[in-house]
Write a protein that holds these residues in place. Structure first.
Motif, mmCIF file in Angstrom:
data_model
loop_
_atom_site.group_PDB
_atom_site.id
_atom_site.type_symbol
_atom_site.label_atom_id
_atom_site.label_comp_id
_atom_site.label_asym_id
_atom_site.label_seq_id
_atom_site.Cartn_x
_atom_site.Cartn_y
_atom_site.Cartn_z
ATOM 1 N N GLY A 118 -34.671 -2.028 27.101
ATOM 2 C CA GLY A 118 -34.094 -0.770 26.638
ATOM 3 C C GLY A 118 -32.674 -0.876 26.147
ATOM 4 N N PHE A 119 -32.209 -2.086 25.837
ATOM 5 C CA PHE A 119 -30.859 -2.245 25.308
ATOM 6 C C PHE A 119 -30.822 -1.776 23.858
ATOM 7 N N ASN A 120 -29.760 -1.094 23.492
ATOM 8 C CA ASN A 120 -29.620 -0.652 22.095
ATOM 9 C C ASN A 120 -28.306 -1.094 21.474
ATOM 10 N N GLY A 121 -27.611 -2.011 22.109
ATOM 11 C CA GLY A 121 -26.372 -2.522 21.547
ATOM 12 C C GLY A 121 -25.842 -3.687 22.346
ATOM 13 N N THR A 122 -24.805 -4.310 21.817
ATOM 14 C CA THR A 122 -24.190 -5.454 22.459
ATOM 15 C C THR A 122 -22.750 -5.113 22.815
ATOM 16 N N PRO A 123 -22.202 -5.773 23.860
ATOM 17 C CA PRO A 123 -22.900 -6.696 24.754
ATOM 18 C C PRO A 123 -23.757 -5.933 25.760
ATOM 19 N N SER A 124 -24.729 -6.603 26.321
ATOM 20 C CA SER A 124 -25.538 -6.058 27.405
ATOM 21 C C SER A 124 -25.779 -7.168 28.415
ATOM 22 N N PHE A 125 -25.602 -6.840 29.695
ATOM 23 C CA PHE A 125 -25.680 -7.835 30.751
ATOM 24 C C PHE A 125 -26.837 -7.531 31.704
ATOM 25 N N VAL A 126 -27.434 -8.600 32.209
ATOM 26 C CA VAL A 126 -28.424 -8.505 33.287
ATOM 27 C C VAL A 126 -27.905 -9.350 34.436
ATOM 28 N N ILE A 127 -27.730 -8.712 35.596
ATOM 29 C CA ILE A 127 -27.309 -9.419 36.804
ATOM 30 C C ILE A 127 -28.200 -8.951 37.943
ATOM 31 N N GLY A 128 -29.082 -9.806 38.385
ATOM 32 C CA GLY A 128 -30.003 -9.413 39.445
ATOM 33 C C GLY A 128 -30.869 -8.250 39.006
ATOM 34 N N GLU A 129 -30.791 -7.142 39.763
ATOM 35 C CA GLU A 129 -31.564 -5.950 39.436
ATOM 36 C C GLU A 129 -30.762 -4.961 38.593
ATOM 37 N N ASP A 130 -29.556 -5.327 38.198
ATOM 38 C CA ASP A 130 -28.680 -4.405 37.479
ATOM 39 C C ASP A 130 -28.653 -4.702 35.986
ATOM 40 N N LEU A 131 -28.727 -3.642 35.202
ATOM 41 C CA LEU A 131 -28.571 -3.717 33.753
ATOM 42 C C LEU A 131 -27.250 -3.047 33.408
ATOM 43 N N LEU A 132 -26.385 -3.773 32.705
ATOM 44 C CA LEU A 132 -25.052 -3.271 32.396
ATOM 45 C C LEU A 132 -24.841 -3.290 30.883
ATOM 46 N N GLN A 156 -35.968 13.850 31.035
ATOM 47 C CA GLN A 156 -36.168 13.263 32.359
ATOM 48 C C GLN A 156 -37.409 12.374 32.374
ATOM 49 N N ARG A 157 -38.467 12.830 31.730
ATOM 50 C CA ARG A 157 -39.692 12.033 31.671
ATOM 51 C C ARG A 157 -39.468 10.741 30.889
ATOM 52 N N GLU A 158 -38.740 10.838 29.768
ATOM 53 C CA GLU A 158 -38.456 9.644 28.960
ATOM 54 C C GLU A 158 -37.586 8.665 29.741
ATOM 55 N N ALA A 159 -36.585 9.192 30.447
ATOM 56 C CA ALA A 159 -35.701 8.328 31.239
ATOM 57 C C ALA A 159 -36.469 7.650 32.362
ATOM 58 N N SER A 160 -37.371 8.399 32.996
ATOM 59 C CA SER A 160 -38.174 7.828 34.076
ATOM 60 C C SER A 160 -39.098 6.734 33.552
ATOM 61 N N ALA A 161 -39.711 6.985 32.404
ATOM 62 C CA ALA A 161 -40.599 5.984 31.814
ATOM 63 C C ALA A 161 -39.822 4.740 31.419
ATOM 64 N N GLN A 162 -38.598 4.922 30.869
ATOM 65 C CA GLN A 162 -37.767 3.788 30.478
ATOM 66 C C GLN A 162 -37.343 2.987 31.700
ATOM 67 N N ALA A 163 -36.993 3.679 32.772
ATOM 68 C CA ALA A 163 -36.580 2.987 33.993
ATOM 69 C C ALA A 163 -37.734 2.167 34.570
ATOM 70 N N GLN A 164 -38.930 2.716 34.513
ATOM 71 C CA GLN A 164 -40.099 1.988 35.009
ATOM 72 C C GLN A 164 -40.361 0.743 34.170
ATOM 73 N N LEU A 165 -40.218 0.875 32.854
ATOM 74 C CA LEU A 165 -40.427 -0.270 31.962
ATOM 75 C C LEU A 165 -39.371 -1.337 32.215
ATOM 76 N N GLN A 166 -38.125 -0.912 32.405
ATOM 77 C CA GLN A 166 -37.059 -1.871 32.670
ATOM 78 C C GLN A 166 -37.308 -2.629 33.971
ATOM 79 N N ALA A 167 -37.675 -1.892 35.010
ATOM 80 C CA ALA A 167 -37.930 -2.525 36.304
ATOM 81 C C ALA A 167 -39.093 -3.504 36.204
#
Length: 228
Positions: free
Chosen positions: A193-207, A39-50
């Protein structure tokens, strides 16, 4: 007596024995500790992504050194990180094309991110170099639609088929602009935090991963609505 004070009165081996005894009596402790760490790692990753989305928005969406397809003046930008040897990228190609056909106000920014071997790097360099001959889009779709791996021979065959000047292409593949694009793609993908392709960025969303046309259009519209 608090555990910290107790630990000071015991030697290291005895402390380890007490910890092991506690784990044996209640193994759920280990599971809970792992969950807390995750949970801590996920929270830190989410903060870095944002933070990356905030700090790098202009670079992600407006980098003059990144190819743009679709509507260059579109009101919503979709950024795709991809690799020519990625089967899921090839599978996503008609979904991306369908999105562009269905929504004429989408800007599609491509980040060449060759992570699947030397053939991928050669293909990405060739595609970026083809911009100097005004043939990136044609070359890109041809490469994405190829069968088999993208390697030097297959890339050069397609380059010939779309009418590229091979001598110029080979020279341009080593240009500073090509190097800069690839380096920037690696840096951005890691920060997001992407670890593979394809990866999309649309606005505030990472897909990350394969995304269907309907989902792409849905997130595009959500981003458009949020900006109004």
């Amino acid at each position: 007596m608090p555990f910290g004070a107790l630990a000071q009165t015991l030697d290291e081996d005895r402390v380890k024995e007490l910890v092991l005894e506690a784990i044996r009596e209640n193994p759920q402790i280990v599971i809970e500790a792992v969950e807390i760490l995750q949970q801590r790692e996920a929270s830190a990753q989410a903060q870095l992504q944002a933070q990356t989305l905030t700090d790098q928005r202009m670079l992600l969406e407006q980098d003059p050194n990144a190819p743009v397809l679709g509507n260059p003046e579109g009101d919503v930008t979709v950024v795709e990180f991809f690799d020519y040897n990625c089967p899921y990228c090839r599978q996503a190609m008609p979904e991306v094309q369908g999105m562009l056909d269905a929504d004429p106000n989408v800007r599609l920014v491509y980040r060449e991110w060759p992570i699947l071997g030397e053939g991928s790097v050669f293909a990405a360099r060739a595609a970026l170099a083809s911009r100097n001959q005004g043939k990136y889009e044609e070359f890109h779709w041809a490469m994405m639609g190829m069968t088999g791996r993208a390697e030097e021979a297959s890339v050069m065959r397609i380059a010939n088929e779309v009418g590229l000047d091979i001598d110029q292409l080979l020279a341009d593949m080593e240009s500073p602009e090509v190097n800069a694009h690839l380096e920037e793609s690696m840096r951005l993908s890691q920060a997001l935090g992407f670890n593979g392709t394809p990866s999309f960025v649309i606005g505030e969303d990472l897909l990350p991963g394969f995304v269907e046309e309907s989902v792409l259009l849905e997130v595009v519209q959500k981003t458009r609505d949020a900006d109004q």
